[in-house]
Design a protein around this motif. Structure first.
Motif, PDB file in Angstrom:
ATOM      1  N   ALA A  82       0.901  -1.212  -0.021  1.00 27.05           N
ATOM      2  CA  ALA A  82       0.055   0.013  -0.038  1.00 27.05           C
ATOM      3  C   ALA A  82       0.995   1.398  -0.078  1.00 27.05           C
ATOM      4  CB  ALA A  82      -0.900   0.188   1.320  1.00 27.05           C
ATOM      5  N   LEU A  83       1.944   1.155   0.794  1.00 27.86           N
ATOM      6  CA  LEU A  83       2.776   2.452   0.911  1.00 27.86           C
ATOM      7  C   LEU A  83       3.510   2.597  -0.642  1.00 27.86           C
ATOM      8  CD1 LEU A  83       4.531   1.757   4.191  1.00 27.86           C
ATOM      9  CD2 LEU A  83       3.246   3.695   3.723  1.00 27.86           C
ATOM     10  N   ALA A  84       3.942   1.695  -1.136  1.00 26.88           N
ATOM     11  CA  ALA A  84       4.379   1.636  -2.588  1.00 26.88           C
ATOM     12  C   ALA A  84       3.693   2.097  -3.525  1.00 26.88           C
ATOM     13  CB  ALA A  84       4.939   0.235  -2.996  1.00 26.88           C
ATOM     14  N   ALA A  85       2.066   1.833  -3.433  1.00 24.20           N
ATOM     15  CA  ALA A  85       1.182   2.222  -4.202  1.00 24.20           C
ATOM     16  C   ALA A  85       0.984   3.769  -3.989  1.00 24.20           C
ATOM     17  CB  ALA A  85      -0.162   1.450  -4.016  1.00 24.20           C
ATOM     18  N   GLN A  86       0.991   4.179  -2.980  1.00 24.11           N
ATOM     19  CA  GLN A  86       0.532   5.427  -2.549  1.00 24.11           C
ATOM     20  C   GLN A  86       1.654   6.216  -2.912  1.00 24.11           C
ATOM     21  OE1 GLN A  86      -1.878   6.908  -1.365  1.00 24.11           O
ATOM     22  NE2 GLN A  86      -1.204   9.108  -0.826  1.00 24.11           N
ATOM     23  N   ALA A  87       3.103   6.002  -2.936  1.00 24.51           N
ATOM     24  CA  ALA A  87       3.889   6.837  -3.594  1.00 24.51           C
ATOM     25  C   ALA A  87       3.667   7.153  -4.891  1.00 24.51           C
ATOM     26  CB  ALA A  87       5.372   6.087  -3.102  1.00 24.51           C
ATOM     27  N   LYS A  88       3.360   5.999  -5.655  1.00 22.01           N
ATOM     28  CA  LYS A  88       2.918   6.304  -7.097  1.00 22.01           C
ATOM     29  C   LYS A  88       1.945   7.344  -7.184  1.00 22.01           C
ATOM     30  CE  LYS A  88       4.971   2.333  -9.347  1.00 22.01           C
ATOM     31  NZ  LYS A  88       5.892   2.815 -10.419  1.00 22.01           N
ATOM     32  N   VAL A  89       0.843   7.042  -6.542  1.00 22.14           N
ATOM     33  CA  VAL A  89      -0.357   7.867  -6.725  1.00 22.14           C
ATOM     34  C   VAL A  89      -0.081   9.122  -6.485  1.00 22.14           C
ATOM     35  CG1 VAL A  89      -2.748   8.118  -5.693  1.00 22.14           C
ATOM     36  CG2 VAL A  89      -1.939   6.137  -6.085  1.00 22.14           C
TER      37      VAL A  89
END
Ligand SMILES: Cc1cc2nc3c(=O)[nH]c(=O)nc-3n(C[C@H](O)[C@H](O)[C@H](O)COP(=O)(O)OP(=O)(O)OC[C@H]3O[C@@H](n4cnc5c(N)ncnc54)[C@H](O)[C@@H]3O)c2cc1C
Length: 207
Positions: free
Chosen positions: A150-157
């Motif tokens: 989720a943290l990796a996804a949030q960084a991309k978002v």
């Protein structure tokens, strides 16, 4: 992590295959649709991949007690690093993940301490709680990895990169896992540290 991977994944595969039948109702149960065959195929994995209780005995004995929890404590430290990263992100999804991962990591830490302290004096009590501990460890490690995703996804978002639909779904599933599975961790801790009395209560002839 080997007993966790073998024991918890295989137990979870049974749950997933069972849900696969359930969501299809009566059509899921009958053999012709194939869903029941997945359930039967999943069911053997907790036996022929090494039975769950043998994996759990390995986890509490050889993997934790024998080295006074050194590796387990290092893993908990890594979980806490992810926890700090979760707390640094704004929004209710990440706050919920942080809350449940904090409680989960604490439950694992308390159980590891109890296992190490109790092993020499009451080995039966530790082994009576080994399968619930395997489940606890699997759920918390699973929630930890979901949080990292989720943290990796949030960084991309945040950077406007990638497929927004996929990335927000990743965050939503991590939140779901935290609310529905990680939240079970404190209850499992109670079973691990306090569940031996019921297990040991009956004499062999009472079965
Ligand atoms: C379809 C199939 C394919 C297989 N393929 C292979 C293969 O390719 N290679 C291979 O080596 N083996 C294979 N096996 C054997 C497999 O490794 C064993 O079935 C497995 O190790 C479990 O042993 P068991 O069946 O004798 O169960 P048991 O040892 O009799 O266990 C029965 C139950 O008691 C529990 N139990 C046993 N001892 C303890 C204990 N000390 N503490 C707590 N609980 C305990 C177990 O967790 C289990 O739930 C296969 C088995 C099957 C069914």
């Amino acid at each position: 992590m080997i007993p966790v991977v073998k024991g918890w994944f295989t137990e979870t595969s049974i749950e997933v295959a069972s849900l696969g039948i359930q969501v299809h109702g009566g059509m899921g149960y009958i053999e012709e649709t194939g869903a029941a065959q997945y359930y039967r195929d999943a069911r053997i994995t907790t036996i022929y991949e090494g039975t769950t209780s043998i994996q759990a005995n390995d986890l509490v004995g050889r993997k934790i007690a024998r080295e006074a929890g050194a590796t387990a404590k290092a893993v908990i430290k890594d979980m806490k690093a992810t926890l700090r990263a979760l707390k640094a992100v704004e929004g209710e999804d990440f706050a919920a993940m942080a809350r449940h991962l904090a409680a989960g990591a604490k439950a694992v830490e308390q159980c590891v301490g109890w296992i190490v302290d109790t092993y020499a004096t009451d080995i039966k009590a530790v082994h009576a709680g080994s399968v619930p501990f395997l489940k606890l460890m699997g759920i918390v490690a699973g929630g930890w990895q979901m949080a990292r995703a989720a943290l990796a996804a949030q960084a991309k978002v945040a950077k406007g990169e990638g497929d927004a639909g996929f990335l927000t779904a990743k965050i939503a599933t991590a939140r779901f896992f935290a609310d529905h599975y990680l939240a079970q961790a404190p209850g499992l801790r109670e079973t691990v540290t306090g569940g031996a009395a019921g297990v040991m209560a009956l004499a062999a002839e009472q079965f």
